[in-house]
Enzyme design. Sequence first.
Site, PDB file in Angstrom:
ATOM      1  N   THR A  15      36.031  52.240  35.779  1.00 35.24           N
ATOM      2  CA  THR A  15      37.218  52.007  34.934  1.00 35.24           C
ATOM      3  C   THR A  15      37.627  50.548  34.884  1.00 35.24           C
ATOM      4  O   THR A  15      38.522  50.187  34.117  1.00 35.24           O
ATOM      5  CB  THR A  15      38.426  52.825  35.445  1.00 35.24           C
ATOM      6  N   ARG A  38      39.082  57.310  38.838  1.00 37.38           N
ATOM      7  CA  ARG A  38      40.248  58.196  38.895  1.00 37.38           C
ATOM      8  C   ARG A  38      41.094  58.122  37.628  1.00 37.38           C
ATOM      9  O   ARG A  38      41.784  59.065  37.289  1.00 37.38           O
ATOM     10  CB  ARG A  38      41.114  57.849  40.110  1.00 37.38           C
ATOM     11  N   SER A 144      29.335  42.910  49.817  1.00 38.30           N
ATOM     12  CA  SER A 144      30.212  41.742  49.643  1.00 38.30           C
ATOM     13  C   SER A 144      29.824  40.672  50.648  1.00 38.30           C
ATOM     14  O   SER A 144      29.217  40.980  51.691  1.00 38.30           O
ATOM     15  CB  SER A 144      31.668  42.164  49.906  1.00 38.30           C
ATOM     16  N   TYR A 157      38.463  45.832  55.870  1.00 40.65           N
ATOM     17  CA  TYR A 157      37.676  45.689  54.633  1.00 40.65           C
ATOM     18  C   TYR A 157      36.290  45.136  54.974  1.00 40.65           C
ATOM     19  O   TYR A 157      35.275  45.663  54.507  1.00 40.65           O
ATOM     20  CB  TYR A 157      38.395  44.782  53.623  1.00 40.65           C
ATOM     21  N   GLY A 188      30.586  37.024  46.288  1.00 42.28           N
ATOM     22  CA  GLY A 188      31.773  36.353  46.825  1.00 42.28           C
ATOM     23  C   GLY A 188      32.937  36.658  45.897  1.00 42.28           C
ATOM     24  O   GLY A 188      33.092  37.792  45.449  1.00 42.28           O
ATOM     25  N   VAL A 190      35.080  37.362  42.883  1.00 36.62           N
ATOM     26  CA  VAL A 190      34.927  37.803  41.493  1.00 36.62           C
ATOM     27  C   VAL A 190      36.330  38.136  40.988  1.00 36.62           C
ATOM     28  O   VAL A 190      37.032  38.947  41.617  1.00 36.62           O
ATOM     29  CB  VAL A 190      34.066  39.089  41.386  1.00 36.62           C
TER      30      VAL A 190
HETATM   31  P1  NDP Z   1      38.395  46.597  40.643  1.00 38.41           P
HETATM   32  O1  NDP Z   1      39.670  46.898  41.378  1.00 38.41           O
HETATM   33  O2  NDP Z   1      38.497  45.878  39.351  1.00 38.41           O
HETATM   34  O3  NDP Z   1      37.574  47.942  40.437  1.00 38.41           O
HETATM   35  C1  NDP Z   1      37.469  48.914  41.431  1.00 38.41           C
HETATM   36  C2  NDP Z   1      36.947  50.202  40.837  1.00 38.41           C
HETATM   37  O4  NDP Z   1      36.804  51.173  41.874  1.00 38.41           O
HETATM   38  C3  NDP Z   1      37.886  50.788  39.803  1.00 38.41           C
HETATM   39  O5  NDP Z   1      37.130  51.252  38.707  1.00 38.41           O
HETATM   40  C4  NDP Z   1      38.528  51.961  40.520  1.00 38.41           C
HETATM   41  O6  NDP Z   1      38.797  52.992  39.582  1.00 38.41           O
HETATM   42  C5  NDP Z   1      37.396  52.393  41.457  1.00 38.41           C
HETATM   43  N1  NDP Z   1      37.873  53.183  42.577  1.00 38.41           N
HETATM   44  C6  NDP Z   1      38.679  52.785  43.593  1.00 38.41           C
HETATM   45  N2  NDP Z   1      38.930  53.821  44.402  1.00 38.41           N
HETATM   46  C7  NDP Z   1      38.264  54.892  43.902  1.00 38.41           C
HETATM   47  C8  NDP Z   1      38.135  56.243  44.287  1.00 38.41           C
HETATM   48  N3  NDP Z   1      38.752  56.708  45.382  1.00 38.41           N
HETATM   49  N4  NDP Z   1      37.387  57.072  43.539  1.00 38.41           N
HETATM   50  C9  NDP Z   1      36.751  56.615  42.429  1.00 38.41           C
HETATM   51  N5  NDP Z   1      36.838  55.336  42.011  1.00 38.41           N
HETATM   52  C10 NDP Z   1      37.588  54.494  42.742  1.00 38.41           C
HETATM   53  O7  NDP Z   1      37.509  45.771  41.677  1.00 38.41           O
HETATM   54  P2  NDP Z   1      36.032  45.150  41.576  1.00 38.41           P
HETATM   55  O8  NDP Z   1      35.408  45.485  40.293  1.00 38.41           O
HETATM   56  O9  NDP Z   1      36.137  43.748  41.971  1.00 38.41           O
HETATM   57  O10 NDP Z   1      35.339  45.916  42.792  1.00 38.41           O
HETATM   58  C11 NDP Z   1      34.173  46.720  42.633  1.00 38.41           C
HETATM   59  C12 NDP Z   1      33.368  46.687  43.919  1.00 38.41           C
HETATM   60  O11 NDP Z   1      32.944  45.361  44.171  1.00 38.41           O
HETATM   61  C13 NDP Z   1      34.146  47.125  45.165  1.00 38.41           C
HETATM   62  O12 NDP Z   1      33.292  47.889  45.980  1.00 38.41           O
HETATM   63  C14 NDP Z   1      34.492  45.798  45.838  1.00 38.41           C
HETATM   64  O13 NDP Z   1      34.660  45.948  47.227  1.00 38.41           O
HETATM   65  C15 NDP Z   1      33.256  44.982  45.502  1.00 38.41           C
HETATM   66  N6  NDP Z   1      33.414  43.552  45.552  1.00 38.41           N
HETATM   67  C16 NDP Z   1      34.389  42.901  44.850  1.00 38.41           C
HETATM   68  C17 NDP Z   1      34.512  41.516  44.927  1.00 38.41           C
HETATM   69  C18 NDP Z   1      35.595  40.760  44.240  1.00 38.41           C
HETATM   70  O14 NDP Z   1      35.837  39.591  44.614  1.00 38.41           O
HETATM   71  N7  NDP Z   1      36.255  41.305  43.232  1.00 38.41           N
HETATM   72  C19 NDP Z   1      33.556  40.741  45.702  1.00 38.41           C
HETATM   73  C20 NDP Z   1      32.593  41.517  46.439  1.00 38.41           C
HETATM   74  C21 NDP Z   1      32.511  42.864  46.330  1.00 38.41           C
HETATM   75  P3  NDP Z   1      40.086  53.947  39.590  1.00 38.41           P
HETATM   76  O15 NDP Z   1      41.240  53.145  40.122  1.00 38.41           O
HETATM   77  O16 NDP Z   1      40.226  54.351  38.158  1.00 38.41           O
HETATM   78  O17 NDP Z   1      39.690  55.084  40.454  1.00 38.41           O
HETATM   79  C1  8X3 Z   2      35.601  40.837  48.062  1.00 36.68           C
HETATM   80  C2  8X3 Z   2      35.400  39.398  48.382  1.00 36.68           C
HETATM   81  O1  8X3 Z   2      36.183  37.580  49.954  1.00 36.68           O
HETATM   82  O2  8X3 Z   2      37.850  38.642  48.556  1.00 36.68           O
HETATM   83  O3  8X3 Z   2      34.625  41.596  48.676  1.00 36.68           O
HETATM   84  O4  8X3 Z   2      36.908  39.783  50.462  1.00 36.68           O
HETATM   85  S1  8X3 Z   2      36.662  38.841  49.382  1.00 36.68           S
END
Ligand code: NDP
Ligand code: 8X3
Length: 257
Positions: A15, A38, A144, A157, A188, A190
């Site tokens: 999403t 969700r 990550s 985390y 890193g 994003v």
């Molecule tokens: P967002 O918050 O933009 O997206 C997170 C997504 O996860 C949403 O679509 C949310 O959908 C979904 N989600 C969360 N909890 C649930 C659940 N219980 N069931 C189903 N879906 C769930 O964050 P990002 O796109 O940045 O994060 C995506 C992944 O990348 C994560 O695993 C994050 O740890 C990882 N990551 C992110 C980084 C960053 O700096 N942004 C860096 C490194 C890794 P909904 O709320 O609709 O359920």
């Molecule tokens: C998300 C990257 O550095 O914000 O995994 O934890 S950080």
Amino acid sequence: MKALLKKNAVVTGATSGIGRAIAERLAIEGANVILVGRREERLRELAETWAPREFTNVLPATLDVRDRDAVVEFFDELPDDYKPIDVLVNNAGLASGFSSIDQGEFDDWDKMIDTNVKGLLYVTRQVVPLMAGAEAPRILNLGSTAGREVYLNGNVYCATKFAVKALNRAMRMEFLEKNITATTIDPGFVETEFSGVRFKGDEAAAKKVYEGFEPLTAEDVADAALYCLTLPPRVNVNEMILTPRAQATATMVRRES
Ligand code: NDP
Ligand code: 8X3
């Protein structure tokens, strides 16, 4: 020629952010995509936007990956059109809170462990049997840099992302004989909804994370994901670390004031 024509893919956390960008890339490449998240309204909107694309079917799945029974039921009842599953993207995840362990909130810990580790396991457990019969099935896990280096107040985390790295390595070994590969992409910074969620809607705190440098975009990560997912079947990227040019380690960032 579309690289994933008629392949079936599952993307969790579709999403928003990285998951949404990856799902869109897969749909553009002709895959049938099961969108897990969700927020039902968002899933419906995405399905309506992407489904009319030639050759692509999109199945919105309103599912909380923490809900084990719901995950089991969903994949047990998956329509045959979406089988066998060729690609699983375990992306759903979050950080909740930013404090030292002695001041941490139990609910935050539960959310992160239940989503980032247990949810990933539940989905993988149910999807792997559905990969039987796929030509060159692949699993992509979103780790990550936080899964490679611990930083102050990142404790739980970081622990969940260290777990993703361990599970990716376990999958690589345990699924070898099934011809299923596993890849972890470890980004890193994003800029997505991630920091807004971590700081619980405190937009000023979330904005500060990305101040003074150019973070990665969700599309940058999706490009890397598509690369990993469309390699010749003989090739696999086991682990990939992707950072902004201005980020050298989990915490070392060149910021311009
Ligand atoms: P967002 O918050 O933009 O997206 C997170 C997504 O996860 C949403 O679509 C949310 O959908 C979904 N989600 C969360 N909890 C649930 C659940 N219980 N069931 C189903 N879906 C769930 O964050 P990002 O796109 O940045 O994060 C995506 C992944 O990348 C994560 O695993 C994050 O740890 C990882 N990551 C992110 C980084 C960053 O700096 N942004 C860096 C490194 C890794 P909904 O709320 O609709 O359920
Ligand atoms: C998300 C990257 O550095 O914000 O995994 O934890 S950080």
